[in-house]
Structures are given as structure tokens and as C-alpha cells.
Design a protein around this motif. Structure first.
Motif, PDB file in Angstrom:
ATOM      1  N   TRP A 128      22.421  42.326  46.202  1.00 54.87           N
ATOM      2  CA  TRP A 128      23.363  43.310  46.317  1.00 54.87           C
ATOM      3  C   TRP A 128      22.536  44.751  46.329  1.00 54.87           C
ATOM      4  O   TRP A 128      23.178  45.931  46.356  1.00 54.87           O
ATOM      5  CB  TRP A 128      24.434  43.439  45.557  1.00 54.87           C
ATOM      6  CG  TRP A 128      24.611  43.661  44.058  1.00 54.87           C
ATOM      7  CD1 TRP A 128      24.894  42.377  43.316  1.00 54.87           C
ATOM      8  CD2 TRP A 128      24.458  44.725  43.393  1.00 54.87           C
ATOM      9  NE1 TRP A 128      24.908  42.757  42.085  1.00 54.87           N
ATOM     10  CE2 TRP A 128      24.504  44.098  41.892  1.00 54.87           C
ATOM     11  CE3 TRP A 128      24.104  46.004  43.386  1.00 54.87           C
ATOM     12  CZ2 TRP A 128      24.343  44.891  40.635  1.00 54.87           C
ATOM     13  CZ3 TRP A 128      23.953  46.649  42.288  1.00 54.87           C
ATOM     14  CH2 TRP A 128      24.205  46.341  40.897  1.00 54.87           C
ATOM     15  N   TYR A 166      38.173  51.286  45.188  1.00 58.86           N
ATOM     16  CA  TYR A 166      38.289  49.935  45.870  1.00 58.86           C
ATOM     17  C   TYR A 166      37.418  49.609  47.169  1.00 58.86           C
ATOM     18  O   TYR A 166      37.246  50.678  48.010  1.00 58.86           O
ATOM     19  CB  TYR A 166      39.797  49.904  46.149  1.00 58.86           C
ATOM     20  CG  TYR A 166      40.237  48.367  46.485  1.00 58.86           C
ATOM     21  CD1 TYR A 166      40.758  47.516  45.643  1.00 58.86           C
ATOM     22  CD2 TYR A 166      40.491  48.077  47.770  1.00 58.86           C
ATOM     23  CE1 TYR A 166      40.969  46.225  45.923  1.00 58.86           C
ATOM     24  CE2 TYR A 166      40.904  46.803  48.255  1.00 58.86           C
ATOM     25  CZ  TYR A 166      41.185  45.771  47.180  1.00 58.86           C
ATOM     26  OH  TYR A 166      41.505  44.547  47.576  1.00 58.86           O
ATOM     27  N   CYS A 167      36.907  48.439  47.318  1.00 59.14           N
ATOM     28  CA  CYS A 167      36.171  47.855  48.398  1.00 59.14           C
ATOM     29  C   CYS A 167      36.781  46.752  49.036  1.00 59.14           C
ATOM     30  O   CYS A 167      37.298  45.883  48.209  1.00 59.14           O
ATOM     31  CB  CYS A 167      34.779  47.886  47.868  1.00 59.14           C
ATOM     32  SG  CYS A 167      34.427  46.672  46.604  1.00 59.14           S
ATOM     33  N   THR A 168      36.654  46.662  50.312  1.00 57.50           N
ATOM     34  CA  THR A 168      37.161  45.471  51.116  1.00 57.50           C
ATOM     35  C   THR A 168      36.004  44.762  51.828  1.00 57.50           C
ATOM     36  O   THR A 168      36.246  43.704  52.475  1.00 57.50           O
ATOM     37  CB  THR A 168      38.351  45.909  52.018  1.00 57.50           C
ATOM     38  OG1 THR A 168      37.842  46.981  52.880  1.00 57.50           O
ATOM     39  CG2 THR A 168      39.308  46.242  51.007  1.00 57.50           C
ATOM     40  N   GLN A 226      31.808  43.377  51.952  1.00 62.93           N
ATOM     41  CA  GLN A 226      30.466  43.603  51.184  1.00 62.93           C
ATOM     42  C   GLN A 226      29.719  44.855  51.120  1.00 62.93           C
ATOM     43  O   GLN A 226      29.228  44.979  49.955  1.00 62.93           O
ATOM     44  CB  GLN A 226      29.672  42.084  51.722  1.00 62.93           C
ATOM     45  CG  GLN A 226      28.454  41.834  50.527  1.00 62.93           C
ATOM     46  CD  GLN A 226      27.881  40.508  51.061  1.00 62.93           C
ATOM     47  OE1 GLN A 226      28.548  39.652  51.761  1.00 62.93           O
ATOM     48  NE2 GLN A 226      26.791  40.483  50.545  1.00 62.93           N
ATOM     49  N   CYS A 232      31.339  47.280  49.000  1.00 63.83           N
ATOM     50  CA  CYS A 232      31.250  46.831  47.359  1.00 63.83           C
ATOM     51  C   CYS A 232      29.862  46.854  46.884  1.00 63.83           C
ATOM     52  O   CYS A 232      29.827  47.479  45.822  1.00 63.83           O
ATOM     53  CB  CYS A 232      31.657  45.342  47.410  1.00 63.83           C
ATOM     54  SG  CYS A 232      33.446  45.136  47.336  1.00 63.83           S
ATOM     55  N   GLN A 245      29.461  50.443  45.914  1.00 60.18           N
ATOM     56  CA  GLN A 245      30.072  50.794  44.678  1.00 60.18           C
ATOM     57  C   GLN A 245      29.429  50.349  43.356  1.00 60.18           C
ATOM     58  O   GLN A 245      29.181  50.824  42.330  1.00 60.18           O
ATOM     59  CB  GLN A 245      31.523  50.155  44.634  1.00 60.18           C
ATOM     60  CG  GLN A 245      32.550  50.986  45.334  1.00 60.18           C
ATOM     61  CD  GLN A 245      32.591  52.353  45.282  1.00 60.18           C
ATOM     62  OE1 GLN A 245      32.592  52.839  44.189  1.00 60.18           O
ATOM     63  NE2 GLN A 245      32.281  53.391  46.295  1.00 60.18           N
ATOM     64  N   GLY A 281      34.962  42.104  43.877  1.00 66.08           N
ATOM     65  CA  GLY A 281      35.172  43.085  44.968  1.00 66.08           C
ATOM     66  C   GLY A 281      36.420  42.711  45.600  1.00 66.08           C
ATOM     67  O   GLY A 281      37.094  41.590  45.585  1.00 66.08           O
ATOM     68  N   ASP A 294      36.769  42.330  48.345  1.00 60.56           N
ATOM     69  CA  ASP A 294      36.272  41.571  49.802  1.00 60.56           C
ATOM     70  C   ASP A 294      36.314  39.899  49.142  1.00 60.56           C
ATOM     71  O   ASP A 294      36.132  39.082  49.847  1.00 60.56           O
ATOM     72  CB  ASP A 294      34.962  41.823  49.940  1.00 60.56           C
ATOM     73  CG  ASP A 294      33.799  41.772  48.855  1.00 60.56           C
ATOM     74  OD1 ASP A 294      34.030  41.500  47.602  1.00 60.56           O
ATOM     75  OD2 ASP A 294      32.713  41.753  49.184  1.00 60.56           O
ATOM     76  N   TYR A 346      29.930  39.506  42.150  1.00 59.93           N
ATOM     77  CA  TYR A 346      28.625  40.003  42.129  1.00 59.93           C
ATOM     78  C   TYR A 346      28.041  39.950  40.591  1.00 59.93           C
ATOM     79  O   TYR A 346      29.008  40.170  39.867  1.00 59.93           O
ATOM     80  CB  TYR A 346      28.927  41.516  42.731  1.00 59.93           C
ATOM     81  CG  TYR A 346      29.235  41.642  43.954  1.00 59.93           C
ATOM     82  CD1 TYR A 346      28.421  41.575  45.013  1.00 59.93           C
ATOM     83  CD2 TYR A 346      30.698  41.960  44.243  1.00 59.93           C
ATOM     84  CE1 TYR A 346      28.984  41.917  46.251  1.00 59.93           C
ATOM     85  CE2 TYR A 346      31.060  42.070  45.575  1.00 59.93           C
ATOM     86  CZ  TYR A 346      30.260  42.019  46.581  1.00 59.93           C
ATOM     87  OH  TYR A 346      30.514  42.094  48.061  1.00 59.93           O
ATOM     88  N   LEU A 398      36.208  45.693  40.897  1.00 62.23           N
ATOM     89  CA  LEU A 398      36.039  46.846  41.271  1.00 62.23           C
ATOM     90  C   LEU A 398      37.374  47.697  42.105  1.00 62.23           C
ATOM     91  O   LEU A 398      37.916  47.033  42.852  1.00 62.23           O
ATOM     92  CB  LEU A 398      35.031  46.448  42.636  1.00 62.23           C
ATOM     93  CG  LEU A 398      33.568  46.171  42.267  1.00 62.23           C
ATOM     94  CD1 LEU A 398      32.958  45.570  43.310  1.00 62.23           C
ATOM     95  CD2 LEU A 398      32.855  47.326  41.624  1.00 62.23           C
ATOM     96  N   GLN A 439      40.631  37.201  45.092  1.00 67.30           N
ATOM     97  CA  GLN A 439      40.151  37.975  43.601  1.00 67.30           C
ATOM     98  C   GLN A 439      40.624  37.062  42.663  1.00 67.30           C
ATOM     99  O   GLN A 439      39.867  36.663  41.784  1.00 67.30           O
ATOM    100  CB  GLN A 439      40.430  39.397  43.719  1.00 67.30           C
ATOM    101  CG  GLN A 439      39.903  40.480  44.515  1.00 67.30           C
ATOM    102  CD  GLN A 439      40.572  41.763  44.276  1.00 67.30           C
ATOM    103  OE1 GLN A 439      41.694  42.184  44.474  1.00 67.30           O
ATOM    104  NE2 GLN A 439      39.454  42.584  43.796  1.00 67.30           N
TER     105      GLN A 439
END
Length: 184
Positions: A29, A56-58, A60, A63, A66, A90, A92, A96, A121, A133
Motif C-alpha cells: 500500500w 471512509y474509502c471504498t 483500494q 484506502c 487514507q 477499509g 473495500d 491492510y 478506516l 468488513q
């Protein structure tokens, strides 16, 4: 042809279950190397769940952005050796690597040397936790048990149980209270 595809899917799913959860490494990452590392003991009794309270991330890519922002804040602004959490999840559905296995985190004062810290995240006072998640978090905790990082009878806490904070956010709080290892 359909049977062949089903067999391949079954083999893939079995292999994934047998090998544990897929973790996107810090190098994958784009994370920085830690300035220093303190070894975390094995067979710990606790896991502490957090949220980053940020964006928030959806995807990769989102994320990863972030994660880099969080790591930069923890290392450059707070002066920590690395990103504070052992692992992050994430929107997604990916896990991580933060500090990773066997490294003391900086996620919960007085609990870092006796727990692993897992953060989602986003801000889960408003963001909703997804089934992907939840599956990732439970898989990561099962992996931690199988690796001997935490004991099978570990206690799961939300950050608010060990510190004066809203973390891990109301939506995660309501979810983790239904998990078998959560304790009041």
C-alpha cells in the motif's frame, strides 16, 4: 465448463480459508518503514477495535491514500515510530498491515503491550460497517488466534472501554457487542 468454474472457485475459497485472511502488506500500500519497533508478546488476552474517525474509502486506491495520510499524521505530527494500529480494514473489505504481527502498537494507552489494535478506516458514528468488513475483521481475529498472537479465549474491547473516547463509533460498537469474544 460451469462445473470446472465451480471447482476452481471452491479450490480458491478453501485455499483462502486454509491460509487465513489476505493482508495487503505495508509495502504493497506504499507505507513507510517504521522508525523503530518493539516486539509484541504472544498469546495476548485482548484485541481492541477502533475507527480512524476520518474519511471512509471504498476502493483500494482510496484506502491506500487514507492509510498514507494516517501514517504521515502518526509519524510526522505525533512523532510516533509508525502508524498506530496493527491492522486496518477499509470499506473495500481489505485488511491492510499497519504495524503488523508481533509489533507493539500505539492505539490505546496502557493497552498497547497487551493487545492487538484493529482499526476500521472511516467515521463509524455515521459510516456503516459492511458485511465484507465484518468478515475481514473476524477472519483477522481468527488468524491472530491461529498464529498465537492472541489466545482463543481473548477478550474483545471497543476502544471506548479502555479510554475516554467515542471510538470505535456507534455503528461498529453496536456490531462488535454481538461478537462472541466481546466482554462488557
Amino acid at each position: 465448463m460451469a462445473n470446472k468454474a465451480l471447482v476452481l472457485l471452491a479450490v480458491f475459497l478453501f485455499a483462502q480459508a486454509a491460509l487465513g485472511v489476505n493482508i495487503i502488506s505495508k509495502s504493497q500500500w506504499g507505507g513507510r518503514a517504521a522508525k523503530s519497533k518493539t516486539t509484541l508478546g504472544s498469546y495476548l488476552s485482548y484485541a481492541v477495535i477502533h475507527h480512524t474517525a476520518g474519511n471512509y474509502c471504498t476502493t483500494q486506491s482510496a484506502c491506500q491514500t487514507q492509510l498514507k495520510n494516517i501514517q504521515n499524521y502518526h509519524m510526522d505530527s505525533l512523532g510516533w515510530a509508525d502508524i498506530g494500529y496493527n491492522f486496518l480494514i477499509g470499506g473495500d473489505g481489505n485488511v491492510y498491515e499497519g504495524r503488523g504481527w508481533n509489533a507493539v502498537g500505539a492505539h490505546a494507552t496502557n493497552w498497547n503491550s497487551k493487545s492487538i489494535g484493529i482499526s476500521f478506516l472511516g467515521n463509524y458514528n455515521s459510516d456503516k460497517i459492511t458485511s465484507a468488513q465484518i468478515t475481514a475483521a473476524k477472519g483477522l481475529l481468527a488468524d491472530a488466534v491461529s498464529r498465537g498472537q492472541i489466545v482463543s479465549g481473548y477478550t474483545l474491547y471497543g476502544h471506548r472501554q479502555v479510554s475516554a473516547t467515542e471510538c470505535p463509533g456507534t455503528n461498529i460498537w453496536n456490531e462488535i457487542r454481538t461478537w462472541s469474544n466481546w466482554k462488557a
